[in-house]
Motif scaffolding. Sequence first.
Motif, PDB file in Angstrom:
ATOM      1  N   ALA A 308       0.854  -1.189   0.000  1.00 47.86           N
ATOM      2  CA  ALA A 308       0.000   0.000   0.000  1.00 47.86           C
ATOM      3  C   ALA A 308       0.885   1.233   0.000  1.00 47.86           C
ATOM      4  CB  ALA A 308      -0.917   0.012   1.218  1.00 47.86           C
ATOM      5  N   LEU A 309       0.575   2.187  -0.873  1.00 49.89           N
ATOM      6  CA  LEU A 309       1.363   3.407  -0.967  1.00 49.89           C
ATOM      7  C   LEU A 309       0.689   4.595  -0.280  1.00 49.89           C
ATOM      8  CD1 LEU A 309       2.653   3.272  -4.646  1.00 49.89           C
ATOM      9  CD2 LEU A 309       3.761   2.458  -2.582  1.00 49.89           C
ATOM     10  N   ARG A 310      -0.623   4.643  -0.297  1.00 53.12           N
ATOM     11  CA  ARG A 310      -1.336   5.785   0.278  1.00 53.12           C
ATOM     12  C   ARG A 310      -2.350   5.248   1.290  1.00 53.12           C
ATOM     13  NH1 ARG A 310      -6.095   7.710  -0.123  1.00 53.12           N
ATOM     14  NH2 ARG A 310      -6.636   6.345  -1.843  1.00 53.12           N
ATOM     15  N   ARG A 311      -2.133   5.587   2.556  1.00 52.99           N
ATOM     16  CA  ARG A 311      -2.970   5.020   3.604  1.00 52.99           C
ATOM     17  C   ARG A 311      -4.053   5.991   4.068  1.00 52.99           C
ATOM     18  NH1 ARG A 311      -0.606   0.338   5.114  1.00 52.99           N
ATOM     19  NH2 ARG A 311       1.589   0.075   4.580  1.00 52.99           N
ATOM     20  N   ILE A 312      -4.017   7.228   3.621  1.00 52.72           N
ATOM     21  CA  ILE A 312      -5.032   8.207   4.006  1.00 52.72           C
ATOM     22  C   ILE A 312      -6.119   8.211   2.943  1.00 52.72           C
ATOM     23  CG2 ILE A 312      -5.483  10.620   4.543  1.00 52.72           C
ATOM     24  CD1 ILE A 312      -2.550  10.898   5.296  1.00 52.72           C
ATOM     25  N   PRO A 313      -7.345   7.792   3.263  1.00 56.85           N
ATOM     26  CA  PRO A 313      -8.393   7.716   2.238  1.00 56.85           C
ATOM     27  C   PRO A 313      -8.809   9.101   1.765  1.00 56.85           C
ATOM     28  CG  PRO A 313      -9.315   7.292   4.408  1.00 56.85           C
ATOM     29  CD  PRO A 313      -7.824   7.377   4.594  1.00 56.85           C
ATOM     30  N   GLY A 393      -8.372  11.838  -6.190  1.00 56.99           N
ATOM     31  CA  GLY A 393      -9.528  11.009  -5.887  1.00 56.99           C
ATOM     32  C   GLY A 393     -10.448  10.738  -7.050  1.00 56.99           C
ATOM     33  N   LEU A 394     -10.015  11.067  -8.275  1.00 56.98           N
ATOM     34  CA  LEU A 394     -10.834  10.820  -9.458  1.00 56.98           C
ATOM     35  C   LEU A 394     -10.469   9.463 -10.047  1.00 56.98           C
ATOM     36  CD1 LEU A 394     -11.646  13.343 -12.274  1.00 56.98           C
ATOM     37  CD2 LEU A 394     -10.867  11.058 -12.860  1.00 56.98           C
ATOM     38  N   PRO A 464     -11.776   5.769  -4.987  1.00 56.60           N
ATOM     39  CA  PRO A 464     -11.975   7.141  -5.478  1.00 56.60           C
ATOM     40  C   PRO A 464     -13.169   7.802  -4.803  1.00 56.60           C
ATOM     41  CG  PRO A 464     -12.896   5.599  -7.038  1.00 56.60           C
ATOM     42  CD  PRO A 464     -12.258   4.765  -5.956  1.00 56.60           C
ATOM     43  N   SER A 465     -13.140   9.120  -4.776  1.00 54.08           N
ATOM     44  CA  SER A 465     -14.285   9.884  -4.274  1.00 54.08           C
ATOM     45  C   SER A 465     -15.148  10.401  -5.419  1.00 54.08           C
ATOM     46  CB  SER A 465     -13.811  11.052  -3.413  1.00 54.08           C
ATOM     47  OG  SER A 465     -12.878  11.847  -4.112  1.00 54.08           O
TER      48      SER A 465
END
Length: 539
Positions: A308-313, A393-394, A464-465
């Motif tokens: 995992a590279l990005r842990r902050i959603p 987040g796209l 993604p958001s």
Amino acid sequence: MRERRRFFLVWAVVLGAGGIAVATLGRYGVHVVAFGLLYAALATSWSCMRAAGLFSFGQAAFFGVGALTQAWLVAGERVSPWLALCASAAAGALAAVPLIPGLRLSPSSFGLATLAYAIFLKGLAGNAPAFGMEGFLLPKTPGFDGPAAPVVVMLAVLVLALGLGYEAFLGRPSGRAAAALRQSPETTLSLGIGLVAARWRPLALSAATTAVAGAFYAHLVGSVETTVVFSSTFSVVPLVLGMLGGALNPLGGLVGTLALYPLDELLFRPALPQAHTLAYGLALCGLLLFRPEGLLGARTPRIPAFAALRRIPHGSCALAVRGLTVRRNGTTVLRDVSFAVEPGQILRVLGPNGAGKTSLLLAIAGRLPAARGAVLLGGTPSPRGAAARARRGLGRTFQAPRPFPEWTVRENVALAAERGGAPGEVERLLQELDLSALSDRPAGQLSVGEGKRLELARVLALEPSLLLLDEPLAGLSPVAAERVSSVIERKRWEGAAVVWVEHGPAAGDLASQLLVLQGGQIRFLGSPGDWEATREAPS
């Protein structure tokens, strides 16, 4: 385990062949081994760049820079040969800096850029008095005196380090990003991986190690002439040897050199002293016709599902499009389009073919520049470029599936999960979209419907958001379409904003609002009920 056995086998053959050459040919055998290792280092360096989907026709630029730097420092007794080697590597890496803007080019265009760069540096160095327009003679230095045992050992260490470094690079996230870019650049951008970010490391590594090989060449021959070290030989030979062995395998450069260089040196050069390089041309033609992947297959890096590279959603993100006008090839495809999608809403986009639906998605995703207007993400201007917007987040799917064909279905989803910081979601997404039975199949072997489901699994693994969906139900059976629709509905209830282009009725059943485009302009924007009332009203 299989790769490790191959590694030891190849090196055993190399050491055995080298020992036989020295034992039977004496000092000339040392010469053959030394130059064979030099070309193996050059071929492996070239292959490192190929791992990121780049093609170089100008490796002589870095080779010449390294040779001239080494010769200038050692001939003037400015530093020791060891420090000069470090300086040569740094000079090679610095010489690659002007090529960084070209990393956004296609592989063929970048290859032409490297060729032009090598010609430019050759002319520049040839007219620079500081580098000695007539060349350099290197003094005899213990350990660096021509093709002797110490230099052979150092070259063998260089080739070994290059192979191990290439292998280690493939196992890291940066290596996986480079491999993804080679397979499908557009899909890679949609995962938030930028072209320059994924390619500068292989470029720098290739340039620095090629320069070190050039530095060793200066000691092997004892002199450096600008016209020689910048000649096309040091661009063409690494390319042919790397492709022959298999440029996408860490052992490819060594295997290609072992297969062709001894034949050239021991047979073709004595028989055809003025035309022995024809062997490289014939080898290249044969490769392109019969085995373009080389003697060794691609060493495609495996993707661990736990990475995992990005842990902050990503937080919730509203989309606002304001006065968007887009032109393609001089034609206006979207004119003054404005709408907003809040978190938890689905906007369905309708319209006939050519209405601008896909162009709208491309503009929002950052793949088409806006002539006027703005795209806002979370109330702030969106960054430039598809990769930067994906990192905001796209997430997007493609109208025609674009998987990474060399990786399995699970690895396609795992790569996205690695970038999105959600490795635990891989198995759940595969099960949710009925892909578990296909998880170990190469993605390039999927049908269109299976590829559509993989598209959605991959984009959802990014967490993604904002979701941009380009006909995700096209080509699916009714059961599969219902399954996909329920997954999208779940994502909507989790707070994602969704822009959904679809011709079938399912998206309309879930839509919060409809956007109808005609001729690139808004014909209707409102609720599905109002659209039905508008259509049923007498004209």
